[in-house]
Write a protein that holds these residues in place. Structure first.
Motif, PDB file in Angstrom:
ATOM      1  N   SER A 258      24.920  54.318  82.396  1.00 39.98           N
ATOM      2  CA  SER A 258      25.510  54.742  83.686  1.00 39.98           C
ATOM      3  C   SER A 258      26.882  54.115  83.879  1.00 39.98           C
ATOM      4  N   THR A 259      27.032  52.859  83.423  1.00 43.18           N
ATOM      5  CA  THR A 259      28.332  52.187  83.578  1.00 43.18           C
ATOM      6  C   THR A 259      29.392  52.920  82.756  1.00 43.18           C
ATOM      7  N   VAL A 260      29.037  53.246  81.521  1.00 41.29           N
ATOM      8  CA  VAL A 260      29.993  53.931  80.635  1.00 41.29           C
ATOM      9  C   VAL A 260      30.367  55.296  81.233  1.00 41.29           C
ATOM     10  N   GLU A 261      29.384  56.003  81.771  1.00 43.69           N
ATOM     11  CA  GLU A 261      29.675  57.322  82.363  1.00 43.69           C
ATOM     12  C   GLU A 261      30.650  57.189  83.538  1.00 43.69           C
ATOM     13  N   ALA A 262      30.418  56.157  84.349  1.00 45.96           N
ATOM     14  CA  ALA A 262      31.309  55.953  85.507  1.00 45.96           C
ATOM     15  C   ALA A 262      32.713  55.571  85.038  1.00 45.96           C
ATOM     16  N   LEU A 263      32.780  54.728  84.007  1.00 39.40           N
ATOM     17  CA  LEU A 263      34.096  54.332  83.475  1.00 39.40           C
ATOM     18  C   LEU A 263      34.830  55.547  82.910  1.00 39.40           C
ATOM     19  N   GLN A 264      34.065  56.447  82.286  1.00 38.86           N
ATOM     20  CA  GLN A 264      34.659  57.648  81.698  1.00 38.86           C
ATOM     21  C   GLN A 264      35.329  58.496  82.791  1.00 38.86           C
ATOM     22  N   LEU A 265      34.661  58.627  83.924  1.00 38.57           N
ATOM     23  CA  LEU A 265      35.222  59.411  85.038  1.00 38.57           C
ATOM     24  C   LEU A 265      36.501  58.754  85.565  1.00 38.57           C
ATOM     25  N   LEU A 266      36.474  57.431  85.604  1.00 37.74           N
ATOM     26  CA  LEU A 266      37.652  56.696  86.083  1.00 37.74           C
ATOM     27  C   LEU A 266      38.807  56.823  85.087  1.00 37.74           C
ATOM     28  N   GLU A 267      38.464  56.806  83.803  1.00 36.75           N
ATOM     29  CA  GLU A 267      39.457  56.973  82.731  1.00 36.75           C
ATOM     30  C   GLU A 267      40.174  58.315  82.906  1.00 36.75           C
ATOM     31  N   GLU A 268      39.379  59.356  83.186  1.00 34.05           N
ATOM     32  CA  GLU A 268      39.977  60.689  83.350  1.00 34.05           C
ATOM     33  C   GLU A 268      40.870  60.732  84.589  1.00 34.05           C
TER      34      GLU A 268
ATOM     35  N   ALA B 190      39.622  44.901  85.641  1.00 34.62           N
ATOM     36  CA  ALA B 190      40.636  44.298  84.767  1.00 34.62           C
ATOM     37  C   ALA B 190      40.319  42.847  84.427  1.00 34.62           C
ATOM     38  N   TYR B 191      39.566  42.154  85.270  1.00 32.31           N
ATOM     39  CA  TYR B 191      39.391  40.721  85.023  1.00 32.31           C
ATOM     40  C   TYR B 191      37.919  40.276  85.018  1.00 32.31           C
ATOM     41  N   TRP B 192      37.188  40.609  86.066  1.00 30.72           N
ATOM     42  CA  TRP B 192      35.794  40.122  86.194  1.00 30.72           C
ATOM     43  C   TRP B 192      34.865  40.769  85.163  1.00 30.72           C
TER      44      TRP B 192
ATOM     45  N   PHE C  95      33.772  38.974  81.995  1.00 32.09           N
ATOM     46  CA  PHE C  95      32.809  37.874  82.139  1.00 32.09           C
ATOM     47  C   PHE C  95      31.410  38.420  82.453  1.00 32.09           C
ATOM     48  N   ILE C  96      31.391  39.525  83.190  1.00 37.07           N
ATOM     49  CA  ILE C  96      30.102  40.183  83.469  1.00 37.07           C
ATOM     50  C   ILE C  96      29.487  40.619  82.136  1.00 37.07           C
ATOM     51  N   GLU C  97      30.330  41.193  81.263  1.00 43.38           N
ATOM     52  CA  GLU C  97      29.845  41.626  79.938  1.00 43.38           C
ATOM     53  C   GLU C  97      29.382  40.424  79.110  1.00 43.38           C
TER      54      GLU C  97
ATOM     55  N   LYS D  82      28.472  45.210  76.218  1.00 42.60           N
ATOM     56  CA  LYS D  82      29.897  45.534  76.112  1.00 42.60           C
ATOM     57  C   LYS D  82      30.092  47.001  76.475  1.00 42.60           C
ATOM     58  N   VAL D  83      30.948  47.257  77.448  1.00 45.76           N
ATOM     59  CA  VAL D  83      31.217  48.651  77.811  1.00 45.76           C
ATOM     60  C   VAL D  83      32.698  49.014  77.661  1.00 45.76           C
ATOM     61  N   MET D  84      33.576  48.031  77.910  1.00 48.25           N
ATOM     62  CA  MET D  84      35.008  48.324  77.867  1.00 48.25           C
ATOM     63  C   MET D  84      35.509  48.220  76.441  1.00 48.25           C
ATOM     64  N   ASP D  85      36.202  49.213  75.969  1.00 51.39           N
ATOM     65  CA  ASP D  85      36.974  48.990  74.749  1.00 51.39           C
ATOM     66  C   ASP D  85      38.145  49.952  74.714  1.00 51.39           C
ATOM     67  N   SER D  86      39.203  49.498  74.034  1.00 53.61           N
ATOM     68  CA  SER D  86      40.480  50.202  74.139  1.00 53.61           C
ATOM     69  C   SER D  86      40.430  51.582  73.472  1.00 53.61           C
ATOM     70  N   THR D  87      39.534  51.771  72.500  1.00 58.65           N
ATOM     71  CA  THR D  87      39.461  53.072  71.847  1.00 58.65           C
ATOM     72  C   THR D  87      38.783  54.081  72.762  1.00 58.65           C
ATOM     73  N   ARG D  88      37.730  53.628  73.395  1.00 56.85           N
ATOM     74  CA  ARG D  88      36.977  54.544  74.245  1.00 56.85           C
ATOM     75  C   ARG D  88      37.736  54.819  75.557  1.00 56.85           C
ATOM     76  N   PHE D  89      38.381  53.766  76.082  1.00 55.42           N
ATOM     77  CA  PHE D  89      39.061  53.900  77.381  1.00 55.42           C
ATOM     78  C   PHE D  89      40.522  53.440  77.287  1.00 55.42           C
ATOM     79  N   PRO D  90      41.373  54.185  76.567  1.00 64.59           N
ATOM     80  CA  PRO D  90      42.756  53.730  76.364  1.00 64.59           C
ATOM     81  C   PRO D  90      43.559  53.638  77.664  1.00 64.59           C
ATOM     82  N   CYS D  91      43.321  54.545  78.602  1.00 63.33           N
ATOM     83  CA  CYS D  91      44.101  54.517  79.858  1.00 63.33           C
ATOM     84  C   CYS D  91      43.708  53.285  80.673  1.00 63.33           C
TER      85      CYS D  91
END
Ligand SMILES: N[C@@H](CCC(=O)N[C@@H](CS)C(=O)NCC(=O)O)C(=O)O
Length: 331
Positions: free
Chosen positions: A236-246, A271-273, A276-278, A284-293
């Motif tokens: 669910s986190t990745v899906e939400a991040l994907q929507l934000l990326e778009e 961008a910061y917290w 540490f949550i991860e 791990k959910v954030m990565d530059s390849t999956r979410f470049p923007c």
């Protein structure tokens, strides 16, 4: 037990003034009936018992109401003489009254004077307010709260949620970080954080709610769970991040290309917290390849001086999150 069957105490449980009376009665072992008042819908008993100030607490003995916490304390001490709380010597009593008045008028009232912010340095919600004030160049007195042992001031100012941040302006509390950001932007109009046109304002409010209600909730679940529950929450986190990326696609900041705005501030925890949550949550959910923007936005956002200079130290965050994770997923 001492006391009287017809001793009633009107108040609201969160009130620090009520607690003074509760403590005095308990210390003397006096029984009483507690009547919870709704300050937004005052009862006829409340209004009849304190028609002048309409405040609680009010102690009612027989048919006789006694308002005002300090006056009630004296009445209790003079009526039930066991375990006296006030000194007997008139000079000491005078001193005690002097300091009690000072505490109420100067200390508590000073604390709710012009512009104060009750918060904790590690709180992502508190930091939103700090950033907004810094961006506008507004000085604030910061009052660090201990959330394990919340101050009477916090409980009095935010009796509903008992959470930080609380901004106090001219004695009035403003609660909830996103509401505080709107308040700040409406009160100090230099360096606007919100767009000016209603449809754009509605749009940023929509995404801000999405960030808190969907993305943050999902990542909180991922942080506070293990096994299958965690796998589901990560998805669910990745899906939400994907929507934000778009949503961010083609823009430097959520607030446009020039400078950060309300939505960037609300998203600031990503961008910061989030790292540490991860780290502490073991996912791990954030990565530059999956979410470049989002990755580029993170770098740009953290370079803004008002943000860069106002981030809690990493070790402090690690400690806070480790303690929370330990409490939620003990092993
Ligand atoms: N929706 C609130 C959330 C505030 C919040 O959750 N604050 C946390 C600190 S990060 C808090 O005060 N927690 C204390 C508690 O839950 O008892 C906001 O945006 O201000």
């Amino acid at each position: 037990m001492a006391g009287s069957a017809d001793l009633k105490l009107l108040g609201t449980r969160q009130s620090m003034f009520l607690q003074r009376v509760v403590w005095a009665l308990k210390l003397k072992g006096i029984e009483y009936e507690f009547i919870e008042e709704d300050l937004f819908n005052k009862s006829s008993m409340h209004l009849k018992s304190n028609p002048v100030q309409k405040t609680v607490p009010v102690l009612i003995r027989g048919q006789k109401p006694i308002p005002e916490s300090k006056i009630i304390l004296e009445y209790i001490d003079e009526t039930w003489k066991e375990r006296p709380n006030l000194p007997q010597d008139p000079l000491k009593r005078a001193y005690m009254r002097f300091w009690a008045k000072f505490i109420d008028e100067r200390k508590i009232m000073a604390a709710v004077g012009n512009l104060k912010l009750l918060g904790t340095r590690h709180s992502m919600f508190t930091q939103r307010v700090v950033w907004a004030l810094k961006l506008k160049g507004i000085e604030v007195e910061f009052i660090e709260e201990d959330l394990v042992n919340k101050s009477l001031l916090l409980l009095a100012l935010n009796p509903v949620h008992k959470k930080v941040p609380v901004l106090v302006h001219g004695g009035k509390p403003i609660i909830d970080s996103k509401i505080i950001l709107e308040y700040i932007d409406e009160t100090w109009k230099e360096r606007r954080l919100f767009p000016q046109h209603p449809p754009e304002r509605a749009y940023v409010r929509f995404w801000a709610a999405f960030i808190d209600d969907k993305l943050m909730e999902a990542s909180k679940k991922a942080f506070a769970s293990t096994g299958d529950d965690q796998v589901k929450a990560i998805k669910s986190t990745v899906e939400a991040l994907q929507l934000l990326e778009e949503e961010l696609h083609g823009k430097k900041f959520f607030g446009g290309d020039q400078e950060i705005g309300f939505l960037d501030i609300v998203a600031g925890w990503i961008a910061y917290w989030l790292q540490f949550i991860e780290e502490i949550g073991g996912f791990k959910v954030m990565d530059s390849t999956r979410f470049p923007c989002l990755d580029l936005w993170t770098k740009n956002f953290l370079q803004v001086p008002s943000i860069e200079q106002n981030l809690p130290p990493p070790d402090e965050l690690r400690n806070v999150f480790s303690a929370i994770r330990m409490a939620m997923c003990p092993k």
